[in-house]
Write a protein that holds these residues in place. Structure first.
Motif, PDB file in Angstrom:
ATOM      1  N   VAL A   1       0.400  -1.377  -0.350  1.00 32.62           N
ATOM      2  CA  VAL A   1       0.193   0.163   0.050  1.00 32.62           C
ATOM      3  C   VAL A   1       1.226   0.985  -0.032  1.00 32.62           C
ATOM      4  N   ALA A   2       1.580   1.260   1.086  1.00 26.78           N
ATOM      5  CA  ALA A   2       2.176   2.717   0.646  1.00 26.78           C
ATOM      6  C   ALA A   2       3.648   2.519   1.653  1.00 26.78           C
ATOM      7  N   ASN A   3       4.926   2.978   1.253  1.00 32.41           N
ATOM      8  CA  ASN A   3       6.585   3.380   2.380  1.00 32.41           C
ATOM      9  C   ASN A   3       6.549   4.508   3.268  1.00 32.41           C
ATOM     10  N   ALA A   4       7.563   4.219   3.686  1.00 28.68           N
ATOM     11  CA  ALA A   4       7.849   5.819   4.947  1.00 28.68           C
ATOM     12  C   ALA A   4       8.900   5.475   5.116  1.00 28.68           C
ATOM     13  N   SER A   5       8.685   6.916   5.165  1.00 29.77           N
ATOM     14  CA  SER A   5      10.596   7.483   5.692  1.00 29.77           C
ATOM     15  C   SER A   5      10.680   7.925   6.406  1.00 29.77           C
ATOM     16  N   PHE A   6      11.877   7.280   7.361  1.00 32.43           N
ATOM     17  CA  PHE A   6      11.871   8.443   8.790  1.00 32.43           C
ATOM     18  C   PHE A   6      13.070   9.177   8.718  1.00 32.43           C
ATOM     19  N   PRO A   7      13.243  10.348   9.585  1.00 30.68           N
ATOM     20  CA  PRO A   7      14.805  10.614   9.814  1.00 30.68           C
ATOM     21  C   PRO A   7      15.569   9.943  10.054  1.00 30.68           C
ATOM     22  N   SER A   8      17.128  10.764  10.319  1.00 29.37           N
ATOM     23  CA  SER A   8      17.896   9.900  10.717  1.00 29.37           C
ATOM     24  C   SER A   8      17.997   8.653  11.516  1.00 29.37           C
ATOM     25  N   TRP A   9      17.729   9.754  12.979  1.00 28.51           N
ATOM     26  CA  TRP A   9      17.528   9.355  14.194  1.00 28.51           C
ATOM     27  C   TRP A   9      16.557   8.579  14.316  1.00 28.51           C
ATOM     28  N   CYS A  10      15.790   8.196  13.560  1.00 32.85           N
ATOM     29  CA  CYS A  10      15.147   6.733  14.042  1.00 32.85           C
ATOM     30  C   CYS A  10      15.906   5.823  13.759  1.00 32.85           C
ATOM     31  N   VAL A  11      15.673   4.577  14.583  1.00 30.07           N
ATOM     32  CA  VAL A  11      16.604   3.113  14.654  1.00 30.07           C
ATOM     33  C   VAL A  11      15.356   2.121  13.550  1.00 30.07           C
ATOM     34  N   THR A  12      16.166   1.796  12.241  1.00 28.28           N
ATOM     35  CA  THR A  12      15.047   0.897  11.441  1.00 28.28           C
ATOM     36  C   THR A  12      15.691  -0.744  11.730  1.00 28.28           C
ATOM     37  N   GLU A  13      14.837  -1.587  11.990  1.00 32.45           N
ATOM     38  CA  GLU A  13      14.933  -3.210  12.039  1.00 32.45           C
ATOM     39  C   GLU A  13      13.918  -3.850  11.456  1.00 32.45           C
ATOM     40  N   GLY A  14      14.126  -4.702   9.955  1.00 32.76           N
ATOM     41  CA  GLY A  14      13.193  -4.668   8.902  1.00 32.76           C
ATOM     42  C   GLY A  14      12.115  -3.704   8.592  1.00 32.76           C
ATOM     43  N   ALA A  15      11.178  -4.383   9.477  1.00 37.12           N
ATOM     44  CA  ALA A  15       9.395  -3.790   9.552  1.00 37.12           C
ATOM     45  C   ALA A  15       9.507  -2.951  10.898  1.00 37.12           C
ATOM     46  N   SER A  16      10.255  -2.776  11.429  1.00 37.16           N
ATOM     47  CA  SER A  16      10.572  -1.696  12.489  1.00 37.16           C
ATOM     48  C   SER A  16      11.013  -0.835  12.442  1.00 37.16           C
ATOM     49  N   VAL A  17      10.398   0.442  12.916  1.00 39.86           N
ATOM     50  CA  VAL A  17      11.104   1.570  12.877  1.00 39.86           C
ATOM     51  C   VAL A  17      11.006   2.329  15.110  1.00 39.86           C
ATOM     52  N   THR A  18      12.267   2.523  15.833  1.00 33.20           N
ATOM     53  CA  THR A  18      11.863   3.199  16.445  1.00 33.20           C
ATOM     54  C   THR A  18      12.382   4.246  17.248  1.00 33.20           C
ATOM     55  N   CYS A  19      11.517   5.480  17.203  1.00 35.82           N
ATOM     56  CA  CYS A  19      12.302   6.593  17.238  1.00 35.82           C
ATOM     57  C   CYS A  19      11.652   7.836  18.280  1.00 35.82           C
ATOM     58  N   PRO A  20      13.530   8.127  19.204  1.00 33.50           N
ATOM     59  CA  PRO A  20      13.153   8.476  20.076  1.00 33.50           C
ATOM     60  C   PRO A  20      12.623   9.910  20.251  1.00 33.50           C
ATOM     61  N   MET A  21      12.011  10.491  21.770  1.00 32.90           N
ATOM     62  CA  MET A  21      11.457  11.408  21.511  1.00 32.90           C
ATOM     63  C   MET A  21      12.538  12.922  21.069  1.00 32.90           C
ATOM     64  N   PRO A  22      12.260  13.231  19.807  1.00 35.17           N
ATOM     65  CA  PRO A  22      13.121  14.625  19.244  1.00 35.17           C
ATOM     66  C   PRO A  22      13.894  15.319  20.339  1.00 35.17           C
ATOM     67  N   SER A  23      14.833  15.003  19.886  1.00 33.72           N
ATOM     68  CA  SER A  23      16.099  15.920  20.758  1.00 33.72           C
ATOM     69  C   SER A  23      15.615  17.732  21.082  1.00 33.72           C
ATOM     70  N   THR A  24      14.812  17.969  19.805  1.00 36.17           N
ATOM     71  CA  THR A  24      14.563  19.684  20.192  1.00 36.17           C
ATOM     72  C   THR A  24      13.512  19.825  21.527  1.00 36.17           C
ATOM     73  N   ALA A  25      12.260  18.680  21.744  1.00 34.77           N
ATOM     74  CA  ALA A  25      11.922  18.417  22.464  1.00 34.77           C
ATOM     75  C   ALA A  25      11.939  18.546  24.039  1.00 34.77           C
ATOM     76  N   ASN A  26      12.444  19.737  24.683  1.00 40.46           N
ATOM     77  CA  ASN A  26      13.350  20.055  25.726  1.00 40.46           C
ATOM     78  C   ASN A  26      11.833  19.939  26.858  1.00 40.46           C
ATOM     79  N   PRO A  27      12.198  19.102  27.902  1.00 45.55           N
ATOM     80  CA  PRO A  27      11.409  18.716  29.145  1.00 45.55           C
ATOM     81  C   PRO A  27      11.230  20.375  29.911  1.00 45.55           C
ATOM     82  N   ASP A  28      10.157  21.153  30.535  1.00 45.31           N
ATOM     83  CA  ASP A  28       9.659  22.018  30.650  1.00 45.31           C
ATOM     84  C   ASP A  28      10.072  21.864  32.597  1.00 45.31           C
ATOM     85  N   ALA A  29       9.405  22.706  32.894  1.00 48.16           N
ATOM     86  CA  ALA A  29       9.569  22.773  34.996  1.00 48.16           C
ATOM     87  C   ALA A  29       9.370  21.415  35.024  1.00 48.16           C
TER      88      ALA A  29
END
Length: 449
Positions: free
Chosen positions: A79-107
């Motif tokens: 049906v569709a193909n998907a592309s992800f940022p370089s900071w995501c880790v791909t293994e087969g049909a599974s992709v894991t992405c952390p919280m983006p580094s730009t998302a600084n936690p608030d107080a």
């Protein structure tokens, strides 16, 4: 971007990647692991030959350690193909992405970030084909939470508006060149289109001979333009030089100019309560191709509607409180008409937020009792008060635009219990969109003698 291509029959699996980079955050206590959530809406992509669509997967976390998301792409096979940022880790049909580094936690330890995901139709995917994308959000000690997004393939033209502008520093007397830009995100050309605009009160759009103009109930200018031509897949088209828009004396506060693009053959009916008329004009509104066709539609381009937000036009205006002076004897019931008048030239405008304007407070004089009141007025604090301690009444605004030269007044019936008490008063409820240019006349007395 890293692209993941799937074949039918691939077995689903989920890989949790240890040691992946994550946004910094406070360590969670064992009895309070925090939480991680996410959202990816349903997606529609053009068939093969259409540009890709960029969609944000929004991650939210609070106090969680290593918040992340794992996506299982097996349901998109064929049906569709998907592309992800370089900071995501791909293994087969599974992709894991952390919280983006730009998302600084608030107080409080809460953070929000977007993972941009680019979707293309798989080669040979038929019109109407659908697949599912499962995604699971979790942290080191949080419970995993799995959701699904449906991805659908559509063949045909798909016109999108590309304008999403925030503009500061414009004021009354200026002329602003509003950008107009569209792209065809489908796999087929679009033949002829219609652009519709809404300019709020105080903004005066230029005249084009292929556009029609009308005024709506909130006194905004509606514009409907028929633009002929063929608009190829992926090709950006713009109005060269922008749409000239004058900021007239009534312009005041923040304004949003809306625009919508539609294929002419399937455009929605124009508002039936607006009378559209052509204007004499020397020029036509034409859209010109700009640059090479896009391979991927940007993440901020999401729909057929767009807009330009003009922030805090200063404008000049003066709201005047209208009090009353009435006479009568003890035991009489007298009528006091109170309210506000706008002497302009600016017009407070609540259409941007959907609010009404012109609300005010009325405090009766000491020594009278309110025996009848307008339906859109009620005691401020649910206490109607007494003749010795009158309550303040709130009277709601009645219109979305408070035009210069108009008034908002109401009439109260007051029974005189005794004469000689302190005067009442009327004043605006709030100072919208700011304190006016002559605050000395914002409060007026209400006297019974």
């Amino acid at each position: 971007m890293r692209s993941v291509h799937l074949t039918r029959g691939l077995t689903a699996f989920v890989v949790i990647v240890a040691g992946i980079g994550v946004a910094a955050g406070p360590a969670a206590a064992e009895d309070d692991p925090g939480w991680v959530g996410g959202w990816l809406g349903d997606v529609t992509v053009g068939a093969s030959g259409a540009p890709g669509r960029t969609v944000p997967l929004t991650l939210n976390s609070s106090r969680a350690v290593q918040p992340r998301v794992t996506l299982d792409l097996t349901g998109l096979a064929g049906v569709a193909n998907a592309s992800f940022p370089s900071w995501c880790v791909t293994e087969g049909a599974s992709v894991t992405c952390p919280m983006p580094s730009t998302a600084n936690p608030d107080a409080s330890g809460s953070a929000t970030g977007d993972v941009p995901v680019v979707f293309h139709a798989a080669p040979g995917a038929a019109d109407g084909a659908t697949g599912t994308l499962a995604y699971t959000t979790f942290g080191e000690q949080t419970e995993p939470y799995t959701q699904q997004s449906v991805v659908t393939v559509r063949s045909g033209p798909d016109l999108l508006d590309m304008v999403n502008e925030n503009v500061a520093g414009v004021d009354v007397g200026d002329s602003y060149a509003m950008p107009v830009a569209v792209v065809n995100a489908g796999d087929q050309p679009a033949v002829d289109l219609r652009l519709t605009f809404r300019f709020p009160v105080g903004l005066v759009p230029a005249s084009y001979r292929n556009c029609r103009y009308g005024t709506d109930q909130a006194l905004g200018t509606r514009v409907a333009c028929t633009v002929r031509g063929t608009f190829a897949p992926g090709q950006r088209h713009e109005l060269r030089g922008g749409f000239p828009t004058a900021l007239g004396p009534a312009a005041l506060g923040s304004k949003r100019i809306n625009q919508i693009v539609e294929p002419l053959a399937s455009a929605e009916p124009l508002p039936s309560n607006v009378k559209f008329k052509s204007r004499d004009a020397d020029q036509a509104l034409r859209l010109r191709p700009v640059g090479a066709p896009l391979d991927v539609v940007p993440v901020e381009v999401t729909s057929a509607g767009g807009g330009t937000y003009l922030d805090q036009i200063r404008g000049a205006f003066d709201i005047v409180a209208e009090g009353a002076a009435v006479t009568g004897a003890v035991g009489d019931t007298v009528q006091a008409t109170v309210g506000l008048r706008n002497v302009g030239p600016g017009a407070p405008d609540g259409t941007n937020s959907g609010d009404v304007v012109g609300a005010f407070h009325f405090t009766p004089p000491v020594g009278v009792t309110v025996v009848d009141h307008p339906s859109d007025c009620w005691p401020f604090g649910d206490d109607e008060g007494t003749a010795d301690a009158p309550a303040t009444w709130y009277c709601d605004g009645r219109v979305s635009v408070f035009l210069a030269g108009t008034s908002h007044t109401v009439t109260f019936d007051l029974r005189i219990e005794r004469l000689g008490g302190a005067a009442g008063q009327v004043e605006p409820h709030g100072r919208y969109p700011r304190v006016d240019d002559n605050p000395s006349n914002d409060i007026a007395p209400v006297i019974v003698s």
